[in-house]
Design an enzyme around this catalytic site. Structure first.
Site, PDB file in Angstrom:
ATOM      1  N   ASN A 120       0.818  -1.214   0.000  1.00 31.32           N
ATOM      2  CA  ASN A 120       0.000   0.000   0.000  1.00 31.32           C
ATOM      3  C   ASN A 120       0.851   1.262   0.000  1.00 31.32           C
ATOM      4  OD1 ASN A 120      -2.362  -1.452  -0.011  1.00 31.32           O
ATOM      5  ND2 ASN A 120      -2.583  -1.431   2.225  1.00 31.32           N
ATOM      6  N   VAL A 121       1.869   1.280   0.859  1.00 35.65           N
ATOM      7  CA  VAL A 121       2.718   2.473   0.959  1.00 35.65           C
ATOM      8  C   VAL A 121       3.634   2.572  -0.252  1.00 35.65           C
ATOM      9  CG1 VAL A 121       4.442   3.691   2.340  1.00 35.65           C
ATOM     10  CG2 VAL A 121       2.613   2.403   3.476  1.00 35.65           C
ATOM     11  N   ARG A 171       8.451  -9.459  -4.680  1.00 30.42           N
ATOM     12  CA  ARG A 171       8.565 -10.923  -4.666  1.00 30.42           C
ATOM     13  C   ARG A 171       7.785 -11.549  -5.825  1.00 30.42           C
ATOM     14  NH1 ARG A 171       8.004  -9.535   0.808  1.00 30.42           N
ATOM     15  NH2 ARG A 171       9.793 -10.112   2.091  1.00 30.42           N
ATOM     16  N   LYS A 213      10.058  -0.338  11.217  1.00 28.35           N
ATOM     17  CA  LYS A 213      10.258  -0.133  12.659  1.00 28.35           C
ATOM     18  C   LYS A 213      10.798  -1.369  13.358  1.00 28.35           C
ATOM     19  CE  LYS A 213       5.636  -1.296  12.242  1.00 28.35           C
ATOM     20  NZ  LYS A 213       4.751  -1.028  11.096  1.00 28.35           N
ATOM     21  N   ILE A 224       2.583  11.535  10.616  1.00 32.79           N
ATOM     22  CA  ILE A 224       2.892  12.551  11.617  1.00 32.79           C
ATOM     23  C   ILE A 224       4.395  12.836  11.619  1.00 32.79           C
ATOM     24  CG2 ILE A 224       2.783  13.169  14.050  1.00 32.79           C
ATOM     25  CD1 ILE A 224       0.525  11.150  14.363  1.00 32.79           C
ATOM     26  N   LYS A 264       8.083   0.850  17.996  1.00 34.87           N
ATOM     27  CA  LYS A 264       8.051   2.304  17.831  1.00 34.87           C
ATOM     28  C   LYS A 264       8.493   3.015  19.111  1.00 34.87           C
ATOM     29  CE  LYS A 264       4.344   1.831  14.448  1.00 34.87           C
ATOM     30  NZ  LYS A 264       2.886   1.922  14.208  1.00 34.87           N
ATOM     31  N   GLY A 271      -1.809   3.932   6.638  1.00 36.20           N
ATOM     32  CA  GLY A 271      -2.428   4.160   5.331  1.00 36.20           C
ATOM     33  C   GLY A 271      -1.386   4.472   4.279  1.00 36.20           C
TER      34      GLY A 271
END
Length: 438
Positions: free
Chosen positions: A16-17, A48, A106, A137, A206, A308
């Site tokens: 998605n990212v 992949r 992360k 953010i 995180k 998202g």
């Protein structure tokens, strides 16, 4: 723009990212070139499965399964594969071949960040990872740069959107945990296997990154005390609401002085009661927020979408432009800001309050015995509420107690709960949750 130099960009991963990052690099090429001073040319996307369906239509000639060849010829590498391997090896290969790296990984940074930082320093390249914490953010660069002249004393963060959505659903609708989780999965906020989210592992990774930047010391995943939300019940949510609290999964990193006078940092993740007037209590749905306390700046809060494709891609592109500008203008790469070593303290050293639910026998002297036991352990009671219940079958009455303590050492609070469990008038300890912000 033809006179601008070209920087070759390799993208590892096209979920998605990654798909949104590729789309922005192609669609906004001119704008990015104007901001960067160089053209950012997407050379290839390592995946992949070449035939997998993707949300964004991208040129098929960009896709390859040979990630190693791709990173060896890149100026900038974006790693969005996730996991430890092969991401770790590919990042190290990229840096050893002179590429700056942008990562959203992360788990890898929390587990093996020091190795990556050292390799970046040795190669003179930049390692950036804004997207690894709290999605869109901008939190890591403000901590690293804007607050570098201050002393951060405490960080509290809602850094996992899945768990925040689940707890918010339970609070706003009265849903049970299983029903709220099912809704999160239906809406795409939770994976089919939600373990990393609901057990707190994602937030713990995180938390390690936030603590490392905030306190200029390398903290790893094993330094984080971690507890998920699977034990939080609808009854806990309802009782918290009645008492004026909301339950959130918080990542907390704070500087403390333990009982021996040693200064260190406690890093932990656990469900937490917050007063409804606390700024973090208003963070709804799948949104994230990080609340920072600093000696001079005071209290700061950063709020926004924590996950998202498009929001997280924004953080990735911010890091990419910064790294590209460094290449264009020259100068050393910026990686980490560790300046010393502050020891990691166990959760027992933390100072917090407890919210304790007890099912007790309804008989004279019970409250006095419980209060005396708390006093013997050096823990004072701030609030105690009692509700009487009668079993319909046995006609036996019992009492439900809800206790909020004053702040005390975690070790003393935990010992108090264990002592209470052993009282013969206690039927069960129904819940134990920590309280912050009071």
């Amino acid at each position: 723009m033809s006179e601008l130099r070209t920087l070759k960009v390799a993208l590892l991963g096209c979920g998605n990212v990654g798909a949104q990052v590729a789309r922005i690099l192609i669609d906004d090429a001119d704008a990015l070139a104007a901001r960067t001073g160089a053209r950012l040319e997407l050379q290839g996307i390592a995946v992949r499965n070449l035939d997998a369906e993707r949300d964004v239509e991208l040129p098929k000639e960009l896709f390859t399964t040979d990630a190693e060849v791709l990173v060896k010829d890149a100026d900038l590498v974006i790693e969005l594969m996730g996991g430890i391997e092969p991401a770790r090896t590919l990042i190290l290969t990229a840096m050893r071949h002179g590429a700056c790296v942008v990562s959203g990984n992360k788990a890898l940074l929390a587990q093996d960040g020091p190795t990556l930082y050292e390799e970046a320093d040795k190669a003179g390249v930049q390692l950036s990872y804004e997207a690894a914490v709290a999605g869109a953010i901008p939190i890591l660069r403000p901590i690293r740069d804007s607050l570098s002249g201050d002393r951060i004393t405490r960080v509290l963060g809602i850094v996992n959107g899945t768990t925040n959505f689940i707890l918010d659903q339970m609070d706003s609708t009265g849903a049970q945990f299983a029903d709220a989780l099912a809704e999160a999965q239906r809406l795409g906020y939770a994976e089919a296997d939600p373990t990393a989210d609901i057990e707190g592992y994602d937030a713990a990774a995180k938390a390690a990154i936030l603590a490392s930047l905030s306190f200029h010391t390398r903290f790893a995943l094993e330094d984080v005390s971690c507890e998920g939300i699977t034990s939080v019940t609808a009854a806990d949510i309802a009782a918290a609401k009645e008492a004026g609290f909301v339950i959130k999964l918080l990542a907390i990193a704070e500087k403390l002085v333990d009982e021996d006078g040693k200064t260190g940092v406690s890093v932990r993740v656990h469900p937490t009661l917050l007063p409804r007037e606390h700024p973090l209590a208003a963070v709804r749905g799948a949104f994230n927020a990080v609340f920072i306390e600093a000696e001079n700046a005071g209290e700061l809060m950063f709020y926004g979408q924590g996950a998202g494709g498009t929001p997280t891609a924004s953080a990735v592109l911010g890091d990419l432009v910064s790294a590209a500008r460094r290449i264009v203008l020259g100068g050393p790469g910026r990686t980490e800001t560790t300046t010393g070593h502050v020891p990691s303290l166990p959760i027992d050293a933390a100072v917090t309050s407890y919210y304790i639910g007890l099912d007790v026998a309804d008989q004279p002297g019970v409250l006095a015995r419980i209060a005396q036991l708390f006093a013997e352990h050096g823990v004072s009671i701030e609030i105690m509420r009692q509700t009487i219940h009668r079993d319909a079958d046995s006609n036996v009455e019992s009492a439900e107690l809800r206790i909020v303590t004053h702040r005390a050492r975690e070790a003393a609070l935990a010992a108090t709960v264990e002592a209470v469990r052993r009282l013969d008038v206690i039927n069960s300890v129904t819940s134990v949750l920590r309280v912050e912000g009071v």
